[in-house]
Design a protein around this motif. Structure first.
Motif, PDB file in Angstrom:
ATOM      1  N   VAL A  76      -1.749   0.059  -0.850  1.00 41.19           N
ATOM      2  CA  VAL A  76      -0.638  -0.922  -1.476  1.00 41.19           C
ATOM      3  C   VAL A  76      -1.308  -2.350  -1.695  1.00 41.19           C
ATOM      4  O   VAL A  76      -0.674  -2.998  -0.821  1.00 41.19           O
ATOM      5  N   PRO A  77      -2.392  -2.776  -2.229  1.00 42.73           N
ATOM      6  CA  PRO A  77      -2.704  -4.101  -2.075  1.00 42.73           C
ATOM      7  C   PRO A  77      -2.028  -4.885  -2.755  1.00 42.73           C
ATOM      8  O   PRO A  77      -1.143  -4.807  -3.868  1.00 42.73           O
ATOM      9  N   ILE A  79      -1.594  -7.728  -5.515  1.00 46.92           N
ATOM     10  CA  ILE A  79      -2.560  -8.043  -6.521  1.00 46.92           C
ATOM     11  C   ILE A  79      -1.490  -8.723  -7.496  1.00 46.92           C
ATOM     12  O   ILE A  79      -0.487  -8.144  -7.959  1.00 46.92           O
ATOM     13  N   GLU A  80      -1.518 -10.184  -7.590  1.00 48.91           N
ATOM     14  CA  GLU A  80      -0.551 -10.578  -8.221  1.00 48.91           C
ATOM     15  C   GLU A  80      -1.166 -11.766  -9.478  1.00 48.91           C
ATOM     16  O   GLU A  80      -2.094 -12.437  -9.125  1.00 48.91           O
ATOM     17  N   ARG A  81      -0.511 -11.976 -10.523  1.00 52.05           N
ATOM     18  CA  ARG A  81      -1.186 -12.782 -11.319  1.00 52.05           C
ATOM     19  C   ARG A  81      -0.378 -13.841 -11.835  1.00 52.05           C
ATOM     20  O   ARG A  81       0.788 -13.979 -11.773  1.00 52.05           O
ATOM     21  N   PHE A  82      -1.041 -15.182 -11.675  1.00 47.88           N
ATOM     22  CA  PHE A  82      -0.389 -16.401 -11.866  1.00 47.88           C
ATOM     23  C   PHE A  82      -1.039 -16.997 -13.190  1.00 47.88           C
ATOM     24  O   PHE A  82      -2.420 -17.067 -13.479  1.00 47.88           O
TER      25      PHE A  82
ATOM     26  N   THR C   3       6.299 -16.467  -4.958  1.00 44.86           N
ATOM     27  CA  THR C   3       5.310 -16.659  -3.714  1.00 44.86           C
ATOM     28  C   THR C   3       5.732 -18.139  -3.527  1.00 44.86           C
ATOM     29  O   THR C   3       5.871 -19.136  -4.330  1.00 44.86           O
ATOM     30  N   LYS C  55       5.597 -14.343   0.663  1.00 47.13           N
ATOM     31  CA  LYS C  55       5.969 -13.408  -0.395  1.00 47.13           C
ATOM     32  C   LYS C  55       7.465 -12.792  -0.300  1.00 47.13           C
ATOM     33  O   LYS C  55       7.656 -12.110   1.014  1.00 47.13           O
ATOM     34  N   ASP C  83       6.492 -18.292  -9.666  1.00 47.26           N
ATOM     35  CA  ASP C  83       6.538 -16.948  -9.985  1.00 47.26           C
ATOM     36  C   ASP C  83       5.345 -16.479 -10.625  1.00 47.26           C
ATOM     37  O   ASP C  83       4.779 -16.971 -11.551  1.00 47.26           O
ATOM     38  N   GLU C  84       4.983 -15.124 -10.204  1.00 51.44           N
ATOM     39  CA  GLU C  84       3.798 -14.585 -11.114  1.00 51.44           C
ATOM     40  C   GLU C  84       4.448 -14.017 -12.278  1.00 51.44           C
ATOM     41  O   GLU C  84       5.497 -13.707 -12.498  1.00 51.44           O
ATOM     42  N   SER C  85       3.274 -13.703 -13.044  1.00 51.53           N
ATOM     43  CA  SER C  85       3.661 -13.290 -14.537  1.00 51.53           C
ATOM     44  C   SER C  85       3.215 -11.586 -14.462  1.00 51.53           C
ATOM     45  O   SER C  85       3.591 -10.876 -15.475  1.00 51.53           O
ATOM     46  N   ASP C  86       2.774 -11.123 -13.188  1.00 48.92           N
ATOM     47  CA  ASP C  86       2.486  -9.754 -13.116  1.00 48.92           C
ATOM     48  C   ASP C  86       2.291  -9.322 -11.600  1.00 48.92           C
ATOM     49  O   ASP C  86       1.574 -10.244 -11.021  1.00 48.92           O
ATOM     50  N   VAL C  87       2.619  -8.324 -11.198  1.00 46.18           N
ATOM     51  CA  VAL C  87       2.313  -7.714  -9.819  1.00 46.18           C
ATOM     52  C   VAL C  87       2.206  -6.279  -9.849  1.00 46.18           C
ATOM     53  O   VAL C  87       2.824  -5.528 -10.802  1.00 46.18           O
ATOM     54  N   LEU C  88       1.420  -6.125  -9.148  1.00 43.66           N
ATOM     55  CA  LEU C  88       1.469  -4.324  -8.935  1.00 43.66           C
ATOM     56  C   LEU C  88       2.459  -3.721  -8.659  1.00 43.66           C
ATOM     57  O   LEU C  88       3.217  -4.329  -7.396  1.00 43.66           O
ATOM     58  N   ALA C  90       3.662  -0.980  -7.092  1.00 41.44           N
ATOM     59  CA  ALA C  90       3.753  -0.755  -5.549  1.00 41.44           C
ATOM     60  C   ALA C  90       4.040  -1.636  -4.628  1.00 41.44           C
ATOM     61  O   ALA C  90       4.880  -1.473  -3.548  1.00 41.44           O
ATOM     62  N   TYR C  91       3.254  -2.850  -4.914  1.00 43.41           N
ATOM     63  CA  TYR C  91       3.438  -3.986  -4.109  1.00 43.41           C
ATOM     64  C   TYR C  91       4.821  -4.595  -4.098  1.00 43.41           C
ATOM     65  O   TYR C  91       5.336  -5.038  -3.060  1.00 43.41           O
ATOM     66  N   TRP C  94       7.241  -2.641  -2.164  1.00 47.84           N
ATOM     67  CA  TRP C  94       7.055  -2.705  -0.825  1.00 47.84           C
ATOM     68  C   TRP C  94       7.741  -3.976  -0.091  1.00 47.84           C
ATOM     69  O   TRP C  94       8.353  -4.136   0.868  1.00 47.84           O
TER      70      TRP C  94
END
Lengths: 103, 103, 103
Positions: A76-77, A79-82, C3, C55, C83-88, C90-91, C94
């Motif tokens: 469960v890494p 990984i976040e996009r900004f 974040t 986080k 605020d991120e625009s995408d995140v995994l 599963a993360y 968690w």
């Protein structure tokens, strides 16, 4: 133009970063040493992690994310996009060129 | 209220950061050591870079960006703007005051 | 999924980060060493600061911000939400689980 925030174990971070650039999924990856405190299985842990900040394009983002997930040693890494609201045009052009297939 | 993400060679970063604060273009600049892997002229390179995170106002942003571009030793510097979605009001007031002309 | 970017004196940062995770206000806090140049009372200062990247969830954000403000040794701390625009997915799950009350 996404900056992708990833955390990885220090002994896996250098190779992960280099692979992303070699495969043209990112133009540049900045690696930053950090200490992370987090909760896992109910216990609070504290250990070293490397933060990777990968510079890529909107077009390459999905492929980058999938590749990080495949290469990352954790299940469960983070990984976040900004997305930035402004970028120097010459820098954006360089990211575009560096993530395009060689012709 | 923008945070501006800049990378610079370590030997140029301290003076660049100090100049931006002295000229009231940023209230604060955080400098973070990093290692960067990137592609340039078709080759993959890996070297130390300092990440600068400059705190400024929307009003000052254009002037800050232009000044960084003028001072930066590279032709194509990474200069990216990220806008927060919330900020402590007292901190925002401090950034405003620190980037205003002295009266 | 926020974040939260916080700066703190190095001798206060570890305990602040740990408290936020122990109280389930953040799932994870990355701590990064930095040097900060800033203007205070008209003078330009330069000193070490630790950047905390916490986080958390949208639901927990207000409580996290208030708790940082209460615990922080400075009167005007840097607390900014990105605020991120995408995140995994599963993360994200968690982070949700790690910031929920134990049942």
């Amino acid at each position: 133009m996404p900056t992708v925030y990833v955390t990885a174990p220090p002994d896996a971070a250098d190779e992960l970063a280099r692979t992303l650039v070699e495969e043209r999924l990112a133009a540049c990856v900045n690696r930053v040493a950090s200490d992370s405190v987090y909760r896992w299985d109910g216990e609070v842990h504290d250990e070293s992690e490397t933060i990777l900040l990968a510079k890529t394009t909107a077009e390459r983002y999905d492929e980058l994310r999938d590749r990080i997930e495949a290469l990352h040693p954790h299940d469960v890494p983070c990984i976040e996009r900004f997305d930035e609201s402004d970028v120097l045009p010459a820098y954006a052009s360089w990211v575009d060129a560096s993530t395009s297939e060689e012709t």
